[in-house]
Design a protein around this motif. Structure first.
Motif, PDB file in Angstrom:
ATOM      1  N   ASP A  84       0.857  -1.185   0.000  1.00  0.00           N
ATOM      2  CA  ASP A  84       0.000   0.000   0.000  1.00  0.00           C
ATOM      3  C   ASP A  84       0.896   1.238   0.000  1.00  0.00           C
ATOM      4  O   ASP A  84       1.763   1.375   0.871  1.00  0.00           O
ATOM      5  CB  ASP A  84      -0.880  -0.015   1.259  1.00  0.00           C
ATOM      6  N   PRO A  85       0.717   2.156  -0.949  1.00  0.00           N
ATOM      7  CA  PRO A  85       1.549   3.373  -0.980  1.00  0.00           C
ATOM      8  C   PRO A  85       1.503   4.163   0.325  1.00  0.00           C
ATOM      9  O   PRO A  85       2.472   4.834   0.686  1.00  0.00           O
ATOM     10  CB  PRO A  85       0.961   4.172  -2.139  1.00  0.00           C
ATOM     11  N   ARG A  86       0.388   4.065   1.041  1.00  0.00           N
ATOM     12  CA  ARG A  86       0.276   4.790   2.313  1.00  0.00           C
ATOM     13  C   ARG A  86       1.265   4.235   3.335  1.00  0.00           C
ATOM     14  O   ARG A  86       1.786   4.985   4.174  1.00  0.00           O
ATOM     15  CB  ARG A  86      -1.145   4.701   2.855  1.00  0.00           C
ATOM     16  N   LEU A  87       1.507   2.920   3.267  1.00  0.00           N
ATOM     17  CA  LEU A  87       2.459   2.317   4.200  1.00  0.00           C
ATOM     18  C   LEU A  87       3.872   2.799   3.905  1.00  0.00           C
ATOM     19  O   LEU A  87       4.629   3.129   4.829  1.00  0.00           O
ATOM     20  CB  LEU A  87       2.390   0.792   4.103  1.00  0.00           C
ATOM     21  N   ILE A  88       4.233   2.869   2.633  1.00  0.00           N
ATOM     22  CA  ILE A  88       5.564   3.355   2.264  1.00  0.00           C
ATOM     23  C   ILE A  88       5.729   4.804   2.696  1.00  0.00           C
ATOM     24  O   ILE A  88       6.783   5.193   3.222  1.00  0.00           O
ATOM     25  CB  ILE A  88       5.791   3.217   0.748  1.00  0.00           C
ATOM     26  N   GLU A  89       4.689   5.603   2.510  1.00  0.00           N
ATOM     27  CA  GLU A  89       4.762   7.017   2.912  1.00  0.00           C
ATOM     28  C   GLU A  89       4.896   7.138   4.423  1.00  0.00           C
ATOM     29  O   GLU A  89       5.661   7.976   4.924  1.00  0.00           O
ATOM     30  CB  GLU A  89       3.509   7.749   2.431  1.00  0.00           C
TER      31      GLU A  89
END
Length: 319
Positions: A84-89
Motif C-alpha cells: 500500500d503506498p500509504r504504508l511506504i509514505e
C-alpha cells in the motif's frame, strides 16, 4: 534501565512468523526483565490483517496513533510485493524518528522503498536479494548472512532468522544471560552468528547432474576428515583433475575447494554445538588437521574462533 518501545508494523499478506518469532523473543525478555520493553503492534487503519497463511492478527492500534518507537520492526511476506503506498509514505515519514530500524525477511523491501536503506549493508530472503539490489542500487545487498547489523539498521534473512536477530538485539540491549534464558525457553540455541550463511553447503550448491559428480558430493559430506584433494576426488569420479574441477564447477556452481571448505566448516560447527569433544579432536574429525587451521577458517567465515563459538552453545555454568 531505559524502557524501549517496540513497534511491529502489520499489513495484509504479512508472514506470521516474521511477526510472532521476534515478538516472542522480546516478550520473553520483558517477562524476565520487567520494564525492558513496551511492545506495540499497529496496522495502517488499526484493523485486523490477514497473514499469508490465512491467520488473522489484531493490532493494538493504527499507525497514525502509535508512539514514536525506539525500535521499528518491519516484517516481510507476500504483502511486500505490491505494498500500500500509504504504508511506504508512513515509513518514509516516521522511520527516521526511530532509534533503530529492523526488518525481517522481505521487510527490507519496504524499508528500501521508503528510502531508509540507502548507503546501508543489508540482507533479505535469498530469493529476493537480486530484486532488492536491482531496484535499489544505493543499497548494498549481501545474500549470504542470516542477519546484518549496520549501525542503527538491522536486517535479517528469511523467516526464522528474525528470531536469531531478535536474540542478538536482546543480548545487545540487556545482556547475554537474558538472551540465553529466552532462547532456552523457546527451545532454540542462543543464536547463530549473523554472518552464518543462509544455506548449508548442500543447499547452497547445485546438485550435479552426472552421477559420478553427485557421488563425489555425497562422499565429501560423509567424509569431511578424509583426503578431499582435487586429485583424490577426481580419481573417485574417474576423471582427470583438470576435467573434474571444470565439470564440478559447471554443475554445482562452486569449485571443489570451496565446496569442501563449506562442508568442513559445517561439520566442525555441528560438533562444537552438539558434542563436548576437544577442539583438537573436532579439527581432526573435520579435516582441518590442526586447531590453528580450524581457527583461521572460523575467523575467516564467522568472525569468531572455535572456542568462542562453542561457548555460545555450551556456556560456562554460573558460579
Amino acid at each position: 534501565m531505559p524502557q524501549r518501545t517496540l513497534l511491529f508494523v502489520l499489513f495484509d499478506g504479512v508472514q506470521s512468523l516474521d511477526v510472532t518469532g521476534p515478538l516472542e523473543v522480546f516478550a520473553g525478555a520483558e517477562k524476565l526483565t520487567p520494564g525492558a520493553y513496551r511492545i506495540h503492534t499497529a496496522s495502517l487503519d488499526g484493523g485486523p490483517v490477514r497473514t499469508s497463511s490465512g491467520l488473522n492478527l489484531v493490532p493494538d492500534e493504527a499507525l497514525t496513533s502509535a508512539p514514536d518507537p525506539h525500535t521499528l520492526l518491519v516484517p516481510g511476506g507476500e504483502g511486500t510485493r505490491a505494498p500500500d503506498p500509504r504504508l511506504i509514505e508512513w515509513l518514509h515519514t516516521h522511520g527516521p524518528r526511530a532509534r533503530r530500524l529492523v526488518s525481517v525477511c522481505t521487510g527490507a523491501i519496504l524499508l528500501a522503498a521508503a528510502g531508509l536503506l540507502d548507503g546501508r549493508r543489508v540482507t533479505t530472503h535469498w530469493a529476493y536479494c537480486d530484486t532488492l539490489a536491482r531496484d535499489h542500487p544505493a543499497v548494498t545487498v549481501e545474500p549470504e548472512p542470516i542477519y546484518i547489523c549496520d549501525g542503527d539498521v538491522a536486517t535479517s534473512a528469511g523467516v526464522t532468522s528474525g528470531i536469531d536477530l531478535a536474540l542478538a538485539l536482546v543480548e545487545e540491549d540487556l545482556d547475554r544471560e537474558v538472551a540465553l534464558a529466552v532462547a532456552r525457553h523457546l527451545v532454540v540455541f542462543l543464536r547463530r552468528p549473523g554472518n552464518q550463511a543462509q544455506f548449508s553447503a548442500q543447499l547452497a550448491a547445485q546438485t550435479a547432474q552426472r552421477a559420478p559428480l553427485r557421488e563425489v558430493q555425497r562422499w565429501i559430506t560423509e567424509h569431511p576428515g578424509g583426503d578431499l584433494t582435487v586429485e583424490s576426488l577426481a580419481a573417485r569420479a574417474r576423471l582427470s583433475p583438470r576435467h573434474f574441477a571444470r565439470a564440478f564447477r559447471e554443475e554445482t556452481g562452486v569449485t571443489p575447494g570451496r565446496y569442501v571448505d563449506r562442508v568442513r566448516l559445517e561439520h566442525a560447527r555441528r560438533l562444537l554445538e552438539d558434542t563436548v569433544g576437544g577442539v583438537e579432536e573436532v579439527a581432526r574429525a573435520s579435516g582441518y588437521g590442526t586447531p590453528e587451521a580450524m581457527r583461521r577458517a572460523f575467523l575467516r567465515a564467522l568472525g569468531t574462533p572455535p572456542v568462542e563459538y562453542r561457548r555460545r552453545f555450551h556456556p560456562a555454568p554460573a558460579r
